[in-house]
Write an enzyme that holds these catalytic residues in place. Structure first.
Site, PDB file in Angstrom:
ATOM      1  CE  LYS A   1     -13.629  -4.184  -0.167  1.00 32.89           C
ATOM      2  NZ  LYS A   1     -12.457  -4.075   0.702  1.00 32.89           N
TER       3      LYS A   1
ATOM      4  CE  LYS B   1      -4.272  -1.828   0.698  1.00 33.74           C
ATOM      5  NZ  LYS B   1      -5.649  -1.797   1.087  1.00 33.74           N
TER       6      LYS B   1
ATOM      7  CE  LYS C   1      -5.837  -8.342  -2.143  1.00 36.15           C
ATOM      8  NZ  LYS C   1      -6.497  -8.304  -0.879  1.00 36.15           N
TER       9      LYS C   1
HETATM   10  P1  ATP Z   1      -8.438  -3.325  -0.895  1.00 32.57           P
HETATM   11  O1  ATP Z   1      -8.254  -3.469  -2.377  1.00 32.57           O
HETATM   12  O2  ATP Z   1      -9.152  -2.057  -0.479  1.00 32.57           O
HETATM   13  O3  ATP Z   1      -7.207  -3.609  -0.104  1.00 32.57           O
HETATM   14  P2  ATP Z   1      -9.498  -5.970  -0.714  1.00 32.57           P
HETATM   15  O4  ATP Z   1     -10.277  -6.285  -1.943  1.00 32.57           O
HETATM   16  O5  ATP Z   1      -8.168  -6.566  -0.554  1.00 32.57           O
HETATM   17  O6  ATP Z   1      -9.475  -4.416  -0.492  1.00 32.57           O
HETATM   18  P3  ATP Z   1     -10.283  -6.303   2.047  1.00 32.57           P
HETATM   19  O7  ATP Z   1     -11.347  -5.458   2.639  1.00 32.57           O
HETATM   20  O8  ATP Z   1      -8.878  -5.963   2.352  1.00 32.57           O
HETATM   21  O9  ATP Z   1     -10.437  -6.372   0.477  1.00 32.57           O
HETATM   22  O10 ATP Z   1     -10.529  -7.836   2.392  1.00 32.57           O
HETATM   23  C1  ATP Z   1     -11.714  -8.389   2.883  1.00 32.57           C
HETATM   24  C2  ATP Z   1     -11.603  -9.886   2.942  1.00 32.57           C
HETATM   25  O11 ATP Z   1     -11.601 -10.418   1.607  1.00 32.57           O
HETATM   26  C3  ATP Z   1     -10.330 -10.431   3.586  1.00 32.57           C
HETATM   27  O12 ATP Z   1     -10.639 -11.573   4.350  1.00 32.57           O
HETATM   28  C4  ATP Z   1      -9.464 -10.816   2.419  1.00 32.57           C
HETATM   29  O13 ATP Z   1      -8.550 -11.827   2.743  1.00 32.57           O
HETATM   30  C5  ATP Z   1     -10.500 -11.292   1.424  1.00 32.57           C
HETATM   31  N1  ATP Z   1     -10.043 -11.107   0.056  1.00 32.57           N
HETATM   32  C6  ATP Z   1      -9.732  -9.947  -0.546  1.00 32.57           C
HETATM   33  N2  ATP Z   1      -9.385 -10.135  -1.814  1.00 32.57           N
HETATM   34  C7  ATP Z   1      -9.473 -11.477  -2.038  1.00 32.57           C
HETATM   35  C8  ATP Z   1      -9.229 -12.323  -3.178  1.00 32.57           C
HETATM   36  N3  ATP Z   1      -8.845 -11.820  -4.333  1.00 32.57           N
HETATM   37  N4  ATP Z   1      -9.415 -13.649  -3.046  1.00 32.57           N
HETATM   38  C9  ATP Z   1      -9.821 -14.163  -1.874  1.00 32.57           C
HETATM   39  N5  ATP Z   1     -10.074 -13.443  -0.770  1.00 32.57           N
HETATM   40  C10 ATP Z   1      -9.901 -12.114  -0.834  1.00 32.57           C
END
Ligand code: ATP
Ligand code: LTN
Length: 335
Positions: A201, A116, A198
């Site tokens: 969001k 980040k 991955k």
């Molecule tokens: P950001 O992009 O804002 O960091 P993010 O998409 O990584 O957000 P988080 O809010 O950080 O989402 O994660 C919420 C939950 O979703 C966590 O348990 C994380 O491990 C899971 N998660 C996020 N992205 C993935 C993915 N691509 N595959 C599986 N699990 C995921």
């Protein structure tokens, strides 16, 4: 919520934009069955989301959208405490105490902090570095045993364990040392445009993610455009990261095994396969969207759920925090 004999589960998602299929398959979907077996608390971690720049009006909308989404995905306010992190002020307060036993060196080494910091080089704020300590506070406040998260969050749960053990060693046994609960299949859903990254969001490339708010046509279009591997065979394997990711999504959305899916699409080519993946994803996402929309129209109901959730959470959090304050030597206020 229960009388204390069941193991306790805690998890959360940040209200930072559109929740993706990765968040759903990797996290929220796996939470619903846990409600039958454990005492569960599920939180919308709004304080965490402030570590990257937010537009206040959007944060408010994203927060309520996520609360409604939790319920639409099957989290039941009668079985679990559903609440917003900032509604229980003990989260920020315990984070301060844990900050005093967390080392700069260990926080500096966290993969998410490094990622980040690279992505938001103009805003490497203290909150970003402190993020895992606030997460440890979320977990330890409730003495949660099990933390269902995706693979990317395991390092933070490990740090939480370290902080719990360090506190317990210094001030006597106080915190339960939690464990990450990983769901193997959904642990990492990849970007549709780069199967080595991955699905996230906050990805600026909208074609890389399937958002739970995408309509059927958008889902189909994004899947048709998803990158593929060099040959044309629908097979799972380390040498085929893009198709393996789509097979994984197909399997999780259709309920069929990957081996069965490979058989169904043998000799069929990517076009047919991608359309089938789209059908499977749409059949999962559409009913969730309808239910979320219905819930968002009933503000009074959502507010009632949040009030009840915060009260349930607070009654546990208050006790833990006062125990911690006492143990570290702070004098309780006389009322
Ligand atoms: P950001 O992009 O804002 O960091 P993010 O998409 O990584 O957000 P988080 O809010 O950080 O989402 O994660 C919420 C939950 O979703 C966590 O348990 C994380 O491990 C899971 N998660 C996020 N992205 C993935 C993915 N691509 N595959 C599986 N699990 C995921
Ligand atoms: N950092 C987590 C969200 C989160 C969380 C938690 C998850 C904040 N506090 C406590 C589990 C338990 C993420 O998914 N990015």
């Amino acid at each position: 919520m229960d009388d204390g004999s069941k193991k306790r589960v805690f998890s959360g998602v940040q209200p930072t934009g559109k929740v993706t299929l990765g968040n759903y398959l990797g996290a929220i979907k796996n939470w619903t069955p846990l409600q039958e077996q454990y005492e569960c608390l599920f939180c919308v971690v709004d304080l965490h989301s402030l570590t990257v720049t937010q537009v206040p009006a959007e944060l408010r909308k994203n927060t309520m959208d996520l609360v409604a989404l939790y319920i639409a995905c099957g989290l039941d306010p009668n079985k679990s405490a559903l609440f917003i992190q900032s509604h229980v002020h003990e989260h920020a307060e315990l984070a301060w105490i844990l900050d005093t036993i967390a080392y700069v060196g260990e926080l500096n080494r966290m993969t998410q902090f490094k990622d980040k910091s690279r992505k938001h080089a103009d805003n490497i704020n203290m909150g970003l570095m402190n993020y895992p300590v606030l997460m440890a506070s979320d977990i330890l406040l409730y003495n949660a045993d099990l933390i269902p998260v995706g693979k990317d969050q395991v390092q933070h749960v490990e740090l939480t364990r370290d902080l719990a053990q360090r506190f317990n060693a210094r001030y006597s046994d106080t915190f339960v040392v939690p464990e990450a609960l990983l769901n193997k299949a959904g642990q990492s859903i990849k970007s549709l445009q780069d199967p080595t990254a991955k699905m996230s969001k906050s990805d600026p490339n909208d074609n890389a993610i399937i958002s739970l708010t995408d309509d059927a046509d958008t889902i189909r279009r994004k899947l048709r455009r998803a990158v593929t591997d060099s040959d044309t065979c629908v097979r799972h394997g380390a040498d085929k990261p893009a198709i393996s990711n789509l097979l994984n999504v197909y399997s999780l959305c259709s309920g069929l095994s990957i081996a069965d899916a490979e058989k169904i699409f043998e000799g069929k080519g990517y076009g047919v396969f991608k359309d089938a993946v789209a059908d499977a994803v749409i059949s999962v996402v559409s009913p969730i969207q309808e239910e979320q929309k219905r819930l968002l129209a009933d503000k009074a109901y959502l507010e009632g759920v949040l009030k009840q959730g915060a009260e349930q959470a607070e009654s546990i959090a208050r006790k833990t925090l006062s125990k911690v304050y006492r143990k570290v030597g702070l004098i309780p206020r006389i009322r």
